[in-house]
Design a protein around this motif. Sequence first.
Motif, PDB file in Angstrom:
ATOM      1  N   LEU A 121       0.677  -1.004   0.040  1.00 15.15           N
ATOM      2  CA  LEU A 121       0.114   0.008  -0.086  1.00 15.15           C
ATOM      3  C   LEU A 121       0.687   1.273  -0.212  1.00 15.15           C
ATOM      4  CD1 LEU A 121      -2.802   1.419   0.282  1.00 15.15           C
ATOM      5  CD2 LEU A 121      -2.674   1.091   2.667  1.00 15.15           C
ATOM      6  N   THR A 122       1.803   1.244   0.862  1.00 22.35           N
ATOM      7  CA  THR A 122       2.645   2.376   0.875  1.00 22.35           C
ATOM      8  C   THR A 122       3.556   2.648  -0.391  1.00 22.35           C
ATOM      9  OG1 THR A 122       3.177   1.996   3.248  1.00 22.35           O
ATOM     10  CG2 THR A 122       4.651   3.530   2.111  1.00 22.35           C
ATOM     11  N   LYS A 123       3.979   1.585  -1.066  1.00 19.77           N
ATOM     12  CA  LYS A 123       4.838   1.995  -2.401  1.00 19.77           C
ATOM     13  C   LYS A 123       3.729   2.203  -3.450  1.00 19.77           C
ATOM     14  CE  LYS A 123       7.940  -1.841  -1.236  1.00 19.77           C
ATOM     15  NZ  LYS A 123       8.517  -3.241  -1.513  1.00 19.77           N
ATOM     16  N   GLY A 124       2.442   1.691  -3.227  1.00 21.16           N
ATOM     17  CA  GLY A 124       1.503   2.280  -4.261  1.00 21.16           C
ATOM     18  C   GLY A 124       1.056   3.597  -4.079  1.00 21.16           C
ATOM     19  N   TYR A 178       6.098   0.930   7.899  1.00 21.62           N
ATOM     20  CA  TYR A 178       5.793   0.121   6.749  1.00 21.62           C
ATOM     21  C   TYR A 178       6.604  -0.444   5.736  1.00 21.62           C
ATOM     22  CZ  TYR A 178       1.244   0.835   9.157  1.00 21.62           C
ATOM     23  OH  TYR A 178       0.246   0.808  10.134  1.00 21.62           O
ATOM     24  N   VAL A 179       7.779   0.423   5.470  1.00 19.75           N
ATOM     25  CA  VAL A 179       8.683   0.261   4.479  1.00 19.75           C
ATOM     26  C   VAL A 179      10.080   0.412   5.083  1.00 19.75           C
ATOM     27  CG1 VAL A 179       9.765   0.949   2.375  1.00 19.75           C
ATOM     28  CG2 VAL A 179       7.137   1.042   2.719  1.00 19.75           C
ATOM     29  N   ARG A 180      11.059  -0.953   5.136  1.00 21.32           N
ATOM     30  CA  ARG A 180      12.153  -0.771   5.793  1.00 21.32           C
ATOM     31  C   ARG A 180      13.257  -0.853   5.029  1.00 21.32           C
ATOM     32  NH1 ARG A 180      11.226  -1.094  11.125  1.00 21.32           N
ATOM     33  NH2 ARG A 180       9.197  -1.891  11.902  1.00 21.32           N
ATOM     34  N   SER A 181      12.962  -1.185   3.572  1.00 21.71           N
ATOM     35  CA  SER A 181      14.202  -1.207   2.654  1.00 21.71           C
ATOM     36  C   SER A 181      14.732   0.476   2.318  1.00 21.71           C
ATOM     37  CB  SER A 181      13.526  -1.587   1.424  1.00 21.71           C
ATOM     38  OG  SER A 181      14.108  -1.029   0.300  1.00 21.71           O
ATOM     39  N   ARG A 182      15.929   0.510   2.627  1.00 22.09           N
ATOM     40  CA  ARG A 182      16.418   1.846   2.425  1.00 22.09           C
ATOM     41  C   ARG A 182      16.255   2.385   1.154  1.00 22.09           C
ATOM     42  NH1 ARG A 182      20.367   4.467   5.434  1.00 22.09           N
ATOM     43  NH2 ARG A 182      21.492   5.926   4.224  1.00 22.09           N
ATOM     44  N   PRO A 183      16.411   1.690  -0.002  1.00 21.48           N
ATOM     45  CA  PRO A 183      16.126   2.713  -1.257  1.00 21.48           C
ATOM     46  C   PRO A 183      14.760   3.154  -1.180  1.00 21.48           C
ATOM     47  CG  PRO A 183      17.335   0.624  -1.884  1.00 21.48           C
ATOM     48  CD  PRO A 183      17.001   0.496  -0.202  1.00 21.48           C
ATOM     49  N   TRP A 184      13.718   2.360  -0.557  1.00 23.73           N
ATOM     50  CA  TRP A 184      12.380   2.896  -0.677  1.00 23.73           C
ATOM     51  C   TRP A 184      12.155   3.778   0.376  1.00 23.73           C
ATOM     52  CZ3 TRP A 184       8.558   2.935  -3.836  1.00 23.73           C
ATOM     53  CH2 TRP A 184       8.363   1.838  -4.680  1.00 23.73           C
ATOM     54  N   VAL A 185      12.729   3.898   1.363  1.00 29.39           N
ATOM     55  CA  VAL A 185      12.704   4.764   2.582  1.00 29.39           C
ATOM     56  C   VAL A 185      13.324   6.319   1.891  1.00 29.39           C
ATOM     57  CG1 VAL A 185      13.654   5.727   4.668  1.00 29.39           C
ATOM     58  CG2 VAL A 185      12.636   3.373   4.449  1.00 29.39           C
ATOM     59  N   ALA A 189      11.231   9.812   1.196  1.00 28.60           N
ATOM     60  CA  ALA A 189      11.769  10.859   1.670  1.00 28.60           C
ATOM     61  C   ALA A 189      11.590  11.811   0.513  1.00 28.60           C
ATOM     62  CB  ALA A 189      12.887  10.639   2.260  1.00 28.60           C
ATOM     63  N   ALA A 190      12.267  11.347  -0.831  1.00 26.74           N
ATOM     64  CA  ALA A 190      12.173  12.489  -1.903  1.00 26.74           C
ATOM     65  C   ALA A 190      10.935  12.906  -2.361  1.00 26.74           C
ATOM     66  CB  ALA A 190      13.084  11.976  -3.061  1.00 26.74           C
ATOM     67  N   VAL A 191       9.812  11.951  -2.236  1.00 22.22           N
ATOM     68  CA  VAL A 191       8.613  12.306  -2.548  1.00 22.22           C
ATOM     69  C   VAL A 191       8.118  13.164  -1.541  1.00 22.22           C
ATOM     70  CG1 VAL A 191       6.110  11.319  -2.907  1.00 22.22           C
ATOM     71  CG2 VAL A 191       8.055  10.059  -3.869  1.00 22.22           C
ATOM     72  N   LEU A 192       8.303  13.157  -0.351  1.00 23.93           N
ATOM     73  CA  LEU A 192       7.579  14.123   0.760  1.00 23.93           C
ATOM     74  C   LEU A 192       8.152  15.437   0.491  1.00 23.93           C
ATOM     75  CD1 LEU A 192       7.757  11.851   3.936  1.00 23.93           C
ATOM     76  CD2 LEU A 192       5.702  12.687   2.588  1.00 23.93           C
ATOM     77  N   VAL A 193       9.738  15.319   0.163  1.00 16.87           N
ATOM     78  CA  VAL A 193      10.386  16.794   0.042  1.00 16.87           C
ATOM     79  C   VAL A 193       9.817  17.456  -0.998  1.00 16.87           C
ATOM     80  CG1 VAL A 193      12.310  18.042  -0.597  1.00 16.87           C
ATOM     81  CG2 VAL A 193      12.452  16.094   1.452  1.00 16.87           C
ATOM     82  N   VAL A 194       9.739  16.818  -2.344  1.00 17.45           N
ATOM     83  CA  VAL A 194       9.328  17.278  -3.521  1.00 17.45           C
ATOM     84  C   VAL A 194       7.587  17.708  -3.500  1.00 17.45           C
ATOM     85  CG1 VAL A 194       8.957  17.172  -6.185  1.00 17.45           C
ATOM     86  CG2 VAL A 194      10.871  16.136  -4.818  1.00 17.45           C
ATOM     87  N   GLY A 195       7.094  16.886  -3.003  1.00 15.95           N
ATOM     88  CA  GLY A 195       5.585  16.933  -2.815  1.00 15.95           C
ATOM     89  C   GLY A 195       5.124  18.140  -1.636  1.00 15.95           C
ATOM     90  N   GLY A 196       5.934  18.440  -0.855  1.00 14.49           N
ATOM     91  CA  GLY A 196       5.771  19.548   0.282  1.00 14.49           C
ATOM     92  C   GLY A 196       6.045  20.720  -0.621  1.00 14.49           C
ATOM     93  N   LEU A 197       7.296  20.858  -1.442  1.00 12.28           N
ATOM     94  CA  LEU A 197       7.350  22.208  -2.257  1.00 12.28           C
ATOM     95  C   LEU A 197       6.266  22.335  -3.154  1.00 12.28           C
ATOM     96  CD1 LEU A 197       9.441  24.302  -3.207  1.00 12.28           C
ATOM     97  CD2 LEU A 197      10.295  22.571  -4.439  1.00 12.28           C
ATOM     98  N   GLU A 198       5.775  21.379  -3.787  1.00 13.10           N
ATOM     99  CA  GLU A 198       5.000  21.492  -4.913  1.00 13.10           C
ATOM    100  C   GLU A 198       3.236  21.825  -4.397  1.00 13.10           C
ATOM    101  OE1 GLU A 198       4.601  18.879  -8.088  1.00 13.10           O
ATOM    102  OE2 GLU A 198       6.871  18.666  -8.483  1.00 13.10           O
TER     103      GLU A 198
END
Length: 434
Positions: A121-124, A178-185, A189-198
């Motif tokens: 769900l989180t990845k989706g 819910y997601v522990r894989s470092r690449p996904w984390v 985090a990148a989605v959160l930063v870019v999403g917050g700016l947009e």
Amino acid sequence: MPFAGFVLPALILRPGLETALGLVHMNLGPISVTLGFLFNIMMVAIAAALAGYALLVDRRYQAPLATVAMVWSPFLIGNLIAALHSPQPALAMQVLFNSLTYASVSYLAISYAPSIDRATLTKGVALTAVLPLLTGLAQIATGTAGPRLQASFAHPNILAFFLLIVITFLVHALVQGYVRSRPWVLAIAAVLVVGGLELLLTGTRSAYIATYIAIFLYLLWQKPVFILPMFILPFAALMIPAVSDRMQDVLNGSSPVSYDYIVSAMRGDVADSGEILLDSGTWRKYLWKAAWPWIEHRLLLGHGLSSFQFYSRDFFPLAVGEGSGAHNIYVQMMFEGGLLLLLGYLVTYVGVIAMHFRRMTTGAADSYYAILLMMVFAVASFSDNMLYYLSVNIMMWGVVFVLLASKRSESLASSLRTDRPRPFALAGGLNRRP
């Protein structure tokens, strides 16, 4: 049913393709539909097929059907009655079908939830934001963003409330691990930063506030140690010119004169009235004030679905062009469907919140987040045309219904894996073996 192979990818891709899907129009009798509307048709058709399967073949899917029918039927019936006496029947049927799409997505979400674990769900949710965010970055880089960023959507407000759901859910997912894989984390985090700016660049003030309040209240309950940085964020956001300008408009744009004076000035009845500045909040209040006598005239059943903008040219002298939307779903529902439609919507909304309250003992964090999301959505609906934001509603209802019956509910998951059909418990009892 083709959830993993079709439904989930379609839900992930649709927000990023919304503008493109809206470019192709097809005429179906009096109705002009887009490719996006065909998406609605497919979601409803798949939900109808699953409902038929539940009723005729496999009783294991009947409880989700009963749950969704119980909470959505009052609102859908209210929409149908309002559509039958609409002055714009073609538009009314499209709006009715949108509401049916939200109910269908809710049914698909709660039915397939046992097969969707938290990581999936989180990845989706994160993947759903990729195309819109990349579109927004491209618009910023090429200077085509305009004064308010809208990315892949038809209006900045749609992007803003879409990001409200994405950002708040991903914060919830990171806090809960819910997601522990470092690449996904790192990707999240990148989605959160870019999403917050947009989000800030959309200029949608109600979405700023709703997102901030939802995250603040969530962290206050789950991770109070992160509250301190939350006090800094508003001041950091005001350093962005697009944000400070929008907030300044609220302080400086109001007119000290009354609604009656403004109407008289527009009609030319006031000599030397000069330039009158009107901020969007005051404009909305004047719109609702003008609509209220019409609401009182048909208090029970309203003037018909999709009628507010149509009639606004008659009751609101400040309406523009083809009329003005209500910018308040409660005023809109009272105007178009009367008390019947408004009460139907409240039954749906309160019903879903009540089911999450009942689930607080087994899925407290998820249900607390879902309730918070629905509450800030309900408050934001006082100042925006939220019912018409298709991608936002699909996202919101999909998430809150998946969280009602997730894979953590082992009795539900195991029931679906057994060979012998077993009936579900009804609403509120999805986590108990019958």
